[in-house]
Design a protein around this motif. Structure first.
Motif, PDB file in Angstrom:
ATOM      1  N   LEU A  18      16.104   7.403  52.587  1.00  0.00           N
ATOM      2  CA  LEU A  18      15.728   7.931  51.276  1.00  0.00           C
ATOM      3  C   LEU A  18      16.920   7.933  50.320  1.00  0.00           C
ATOM      4  CD1 LEU A  18      13.540   9.267  49.477  1.00  0.00           C
ATOM      5  CD2 LEU A  18      14.171  11.468  50.468  1.00  0.00           C
ATOM      6  N   ARG A  34      14.395   6.595  46.173  1.00  0.00           N
ATOM      7  CA  ARG A  34      13.042   7.149  46.342  1.00  0.00           C
ATOM      8  C   ARG A  34      12.194   6.118  47.060  1.00  0.00           C
ATOM      9  NH1 ARG A  34      11.794   6.877  39.973  1.00  0.00           N
ATOM     10  NH2 ARG A  34      13.953   7.520  40.014  1.00  0.00           N
ATOM     11  N   SER A  55       5.253   6.184  50.721  1.00  0.00           N
ATOM     12  CA  SER A  55       5.137   7.650  50.662  1.00  0.00           C
ATOM     13  C   SER A  55       3.779   8.094  51.175  1.00  0.00           C
ATOM     14  CB  SER A  55       5.311   8.159  49.226  1.00  0.00           C
ATOM     15  OG  SER A  55       6.556   7.768  48.716  1.00  0.00           O
ATOM     16  N   TYR A 104       6.953  15.182  46.838  1.00  0.00           N
ATOM     17  CA  TYR A 104       7.653  15.126  45.551  1.00  0.00           C
ATOM     18  C   TYR A 104       9.006  14.428  45.736  1.00  0.00           C
ATOM     19  CZ  TYR A 104       9.583  16.845  41.085  1.00  0.00           C
ATOM     20  OH  TYR A 104      10.138  16.951  39.832  1.00  0.00           O
ATOM     21  N   GLU A 105       9.754  14.837  46.774  1.00  0.00           N
ATOM     22  CA  GLU A 105      11.087  14.241  46.989  1.00  0.00           C
ATOM     23  C   GLU A 105      10.985  12.746  47.308  1.00  0.00           C
ATOM     24  OE1 GLU A 105      13.902  16.465  49.338  1.00  0.00           O
ATOM     25  OE2 GLU A 105      15.434  14.930  49.042  1.00  0.00           O
ATOM     26  N   PHE A 106       9.972  12.351  48.076  1.00  0.00           N
ATOM     27  CA  PHE A 106       9.783  10.923  48.378  1.00  0.00           C
ATOM     28  C   PHE A 106       9.600  10.120  47.084  1.00  0.00           C
ATOM     29  CE2 PHE A 106       7.799  11.370  52.925  1.00  0.00           C
ATOM     30  CZ  PHE A 106       9.049  11.698  53.413  1.00  0.00           C
ATOM     31  N   LEU A 107       8.771  10.644  46.179  1.00  0.00           N
ATOM     32  CA  LEU A 107       8.409   9.870  44.985  1.00  0.00           C
ATOM     33  C   LEU A 107       9.429   9.978  43.851  1.00  0.00           C
ATOM     34  CD1 LEU A 107       4.580  10.670  44.831  1.00  0.00           C
ATOM     35  CD2 LEU A 107       5.627   8.490  45.478  1.00  0.00           C
ATOM     36  N   VAL A 108      10.130  11.139  43.799  1.00  0.00           N
ATOM     37  CA  VAL A 108      11.036  11.394  42.667  1.00  0.00           C
ATOM     38  C   VAL A 108      12.501  11.183  43.072  1.00  0.00           C
ATOM     39  CG1 VAL A 108      11.790  13.186  41.028  1.00  0.00           C
ATOM     40  CG2 VAL A 108       9.365  12.998  41.636  1.00  0.00           C
ATOM     41  N   GLY A 109      12.833  11.468  44.334  1.00  0.00           N
ATOM     42  CA  GLY A 109      14.210  11.290  44.801  1.00  0.00           C
ATOM     43  C   GLY A 109      14.985  12.591  44.898  1.00  0.00           C
ATOM     44  N   SER A 110      14.393  13.686  44.424  1.00  0.00           N
ATOM     45  CA  SER A 110      15.029  15.010  44.587  1.00  0.00           C
ATOM     46  C   SER A 110      13.905  16.045  44.712  1.00  0.00           C
ATOM     47  CB  SER A 110      15.923  15.334  43.379  1.00  0.00           C
ATOM     48  OG  SER A 110      15.164  15.243  42.197  1.00  0.00           O
TER      49      SER A 110
END
Ligand code: AMP
Length: 303
Positions: free
Chosen positions: A136, A141, A147, A234-240
Motif C-alpha cells: 500500500l 493507494r 480494494s 477508505y485507506e485502500f482507496l485514498v491512501g491515508s
C-alpha cells in the motif's frame, strides 16, 4: 541460526497454496505437516531454518522447512524475556488458542507452537506476497478492483470469526499479509478476543482504526471490526485513514464526531459503502454478510 536453503518447487508444497486446481493437493499438503507431527511435540530440530522474513516487536520471523514433510512455513521466534517484560503472555496465549483453531483462506494458518528455555516458536503459514502495508505504501493507494476484492474477502473472513464468537479488534494494513495468489490474509490475532456472552470495554487497537464506542470508553462488541473494515476501505482507496489528525486527542475527536471527508474522485458507490460501515451507532453498521452484495463490490468484482 540462519542456514539458508534453496526452495525446491517439487519439495515445497506450501509454495502454491490454494491454487485453482489444487484443492486436493492443498488438502494433502495441509495434512502433511500435521501428519508429520504424529501426536508428538514440535521442536526446533524438526525444522531447517532459512532466510529471515522480517522482524517484529518481540522477535524475528524466518522462512523454515519442516524436515519430514518438506513443508515450507514461517517460523516466528519470540523471546520469552521480552514478552514477560511487556506483560503480554496472556495476549500471546490467547492469540495461539484462537489462531490455531481458525481455518479460512483469508486467515493466516497457525499450525502449532513449541518452546525452549528462552524462546517461543510459532509455526505459521508462509505468506509469499509479504506485507500488505508495504504494498500500500509503495503504490500509494489501491485501485477499486483490488480494494473491492480485499474488502469482500475481509468481510467474509471476519464474518467467519464472528460466527465463532471471535472479535479481531485490530484490523489495519500492518496486520495483513498477501498470499501466493494475491489473496489477503489476516495475520495478527494479538488483540483478538473470544466474546461468548459479554461485551468488552478494554481500550486496545490502533488509534486510527478505533471506533467511537472504544474511543469513548463504552462497551463494544463484534461491530468494532465492521468499523475497522470501513477505515481500511477508505485507506485502500485514498491512501491515508479517514480520521487522521495531529495528536491523539484531535484524532479521537474526529472519530467521535465521525468527521468523514472524502477527497474528490471517489465513486459514489464506494462512498456509500464507506458511510454504511462507518456508522457511529454500531447497530446501524452494515452487516458483514451484506458487504459482498453491495453495488460497489458487485460492480468491481464483475469487471
Ligand atoms: P510480526 O512479528 O508478525 O510483526 O512479523 C514481522 C514481519 O515478518 C512482518 O512484518 C512480515 O514482513 C514478516 N512475516 C511475519 N509473518 C509472516 C508470514 N507468515 N509469512 C511471511 N512473512 C511473514
Amino acid at each position: 541460526m540462519t542456514t539458508g536453503f534453496k526452495r525446491n518447487a517439487a519439495q515445497s508444497p506450501a509454495r502454491h497454496p490454494l491454487s485453482e486446481n489444487q484443492t486436493e493437493n492443498k488438502n494433502m499438503e495441509q495434512s502433511s505437516i500435521e501428519a508429520s507431527k504424529n501426536g508428538k511435540q514440535w521442536c526446533l530440530n524438526d525444522f531447517e531454518i532459512g532466510k529471515p522474513l522480517g522482524r517484529g516487536k518481540f522477535g524475528k520471523v524466518y522462512l523454515a522447512r519442516e524436515k519430514k514433510s518438506k513443508y515450507i512455513v514461517a517460523l516466528k521466534v519470540l523471546t520469552k524475556s521480552q514478552l514477560l517484560k511487556a506483560g503480554v503472555e496472556h495476549q500471546l496465549r490467547r492469540e495461539i488458542e484462537i489462531q490455531c483453531h481458525l481455518r479460512n483462506r483469508n486467515i493466516l494458518r497457525m499450525y502449532g507452537y513449541f518452546y525452549d528455555n528462552k524462546r517461543i516458536y510459532l509455526i505459521l503459514e508462509y505468506s509469499t506476497g509479504g506485507e500488505l502495508y508495504r504494498k500500500l505504501t509503495s503504490k500509494g493507494r489501491f485501485n477499486e478492483k483490488n480494494s473491492a476484492k480485499y474488502i469482500c474477502d475481509m468481510a467474509q473472513a471476519l464474518s467467519y470469526c464472528h460466527a465463532k464468537h471471535i472479535i479481531h479488534r485490530d484490523i489495519k494494513p500492518e496486520n495483513l499479509l498477501i498470499g501466493s495468489r494475491g489473496e489477503i490474509k489476516i495475520a495478527d490475532f494479538g488483540w483478538s478476543v473470544h466474546a461468548p456472552t459479554s461485551r468488552r470495554n478494554t481500550l486496545c487497537g490502533t488509534l486510527d482504526y478505533l471506533p467511537p464506542e472504544m474511543v469513548e470508553g463504552r462497551e463494544h462488541d463484534e461491530m468494532v471490526d465492521v468499523w475497522s473494515l470501513g477505515v481500511l476501505m477508505y485507506e485502500f482507496l485514498v491512501g491515508s485513514p479517514p480520521f487522521e489528525a495531529e495528536g491523539h486527542s484531535a484524532t479521537y475527536r474526529r472519530i467521535s464526531r465521525v468527521d468523514l471527508k472524502f477527497p474528490k474522485g471517489l465513486s459514489e458507490d464506494s462512498k456509500d459503502l464507506i458511510r454504511k460501515l462507518l456508522q457511529k451507532d454500531p447497530r446501524k453498521r452494515l452487516s458483514l454478510d451484506s458487504v459482498p452484495n453491495h453495488p460497489w463490490v458487485l460492480r468491481n468484482l464483475r469487471s
